[in-house]
Every structure is written in C-alpha cells, then in structure tokens.
Design a protein around this motif. Structure first.
Motif, PDB file in Angstrom:
ATOM      1  N   PHE A  77       0.843  -1.187   0.000  1.00 56.42           N
ATOM      2  CA  PHE A  77       0.000   0.000   0.000  1.00 56.42           C
ATOM      3  C   PHE A  77       0.884   1.245   0.000  1.00 56.42           C
ATOM      4  CE2 PHE A  77      -2.616  -3.312   1.787  1.00 56.42           C
ATOM      5  CZ  PHE A  77      -3.878  -3.070   1.257  1.00 56.42           C
ATOM      6  N   PRO A  78       0.345   2.397  -0.437  1.00 60.23           N
ATOM      7  CA  PRO A  78       1.136   3.641  -0.439  1.00 60.23           C
ATOM      8  C   PRO A  78       1.719   4.001   0.929  1.00 60.23           C
ATOM      9  CG  PRO A  78      -0.836   3.936  -1.751  1.00 60.23           C
ATOM     10  CD  PRO A  78      -0.962   2.593  -1.069  1.00 60.23           C
ATOM     11  N   ASN A  79       1.054   3.596   2.034  1.00 57.05           N
ATOM     12  CA  ASN A  79       1.578   3.923   3.368  1.00 57.05           C
ATOM     13  C   ASN A  79       2.628   2.920   3.842  1.00 57.05           C
ATOM     14  OD1 ASN A  79       0.116   1.656   4.055  1.00 57.05           O
ATOM     15  ND2 ASN A  79      -1.117   2.652   5.620  1.00 57.05           N
ATOM     16  N   GLY A  80       2.918   1.889   3.029  1.00 60.91           N
ATOM     17  CA  GLY A  80       3.949   0.915   3.385  1.00 60.91           C
ATOM     18  C   GLY A  80       3.412  -0.394   3.916  1.00 60.91           C
ATOM     19  N   ASP A  81       2.111  -0.480   4.238  1.00 56.36           N
ATOM     20  CA  ASP A  81       1.526  -1.747   4.678  1.00 56.36           C
ATOM     21  C   ASP A  81       1.671  -2.772   3.571  1.00 56.36           C
ATOM     22  OD1 ASP A  81       0.733  -0.483   6.981  1.00 56.36           O
ATOM     23  OD2 ASP A  81      -1.405  -0.506   6.542  1.00 56.36           O
ATOM     24  N   ARG A  82       1.856  -4.051   3.951  1.00 55.69           N
ATOM     25  CA  ARG A  82       1.997  -5.135   2.974  1.00 55.69           C
ATOM     26  C   ARG A  82       0.975  -6.217   3.272  1.00 55.69           C
ATOM     27  NH1 ARG A  82       7.221  -6.033   0.856  1.00 55.69           N
ATOM     28  NH2 ARG A  82       8.548  -4.232   1.186  1.00 55.69           N
TER      29      ARG A  82
END
Length: 119
Positions: A26-31
C-alpha cells in the motif's frame, strides 16, 4: 473554486487482485497477500511499516477469525478477532514474557488470568 468537494475514496489497489495470492504494498507501506473479490480475505499476513503485524484470518479487509497481532515492541495477542477487534478467548504475551489468558472484548478484558510458567 472554494465550494468544491474533494472526492474521499477509500484507498484501493490500482490493479484488480481478484482471487490472487501476491504481496501488495500500500502507499503507506503496509503489505498484504491473499485476495478474494478485491478484498483481503482468507489467511494472510498484514505488516505495517512500524513492524506491527497481524497474521491470521481476514474477511472483507478486516481481522476476523483466529489470528495473532504483534505490536512493534514484541508483545502480542493470539486469539479470536471480530471486525478488527480482540473478541473472545485469547492470550496476551507481554514484553517480559508473561502470559495473560481469558476473554477479551475489544479493549476490555475483565477477569484475565495470569498464566504461571513453572520450570
């Protein structure tokens, strides 16, 4: 102009991940991996940039079923989740290695029992 409203759409992947197993960042870094009907569904692992993570069952983008949530400090809860909330029987393991067991209801857990580890 001043009266325009901004479109506040929920963040979604740009490509269809229908019924796929892959890792989406995700753009916020979540995978996350394991998709069904363009949602996180089934068993999978979601990792936050802070290193907090959830591994377990998902239903329509929510922690739902049995899983393990690990905070970035290493403490974790393992047990049941309902719609992203700790709900039902589970165990909380703190950073000192102590284990608390019982019934959890979101942020409340009345009557937790300390699990004594004897060697």
């Amino acid at each position: 102009m001043g009266g325009e409203k901004k479109d506040k759409k929920k963040e979604k992947p740009e490509v269809s991940l229908d019924n796929s197993t892959c890792v989406y960042i995700f753009p916020n870094g979540d995978r996350y991996g394991s998709w069904k009907n363009d949602c996180m569904n089934g068993k999978g692992k979601l990792t936050h940039p802070s290193n907090a993570s959830y591994e377990g069952e998902f239903v329509n983008n929510q922690f739902h079923g049995f899983g393990k949530y690990t905070w970035s400090n290493g403490s974790y809860y393992e047990g049941n989740f309902v719609e992203n909330r700790l709900e039902g029987e589970g165990e909380y393991h703190d950073t000192e290695g102590q284990i608390w067991t019982g019934t959890f209801h979101y942020k409340a857990a009345p009557g937790l029992k300390f699990k004594l580890q004897l060697n």
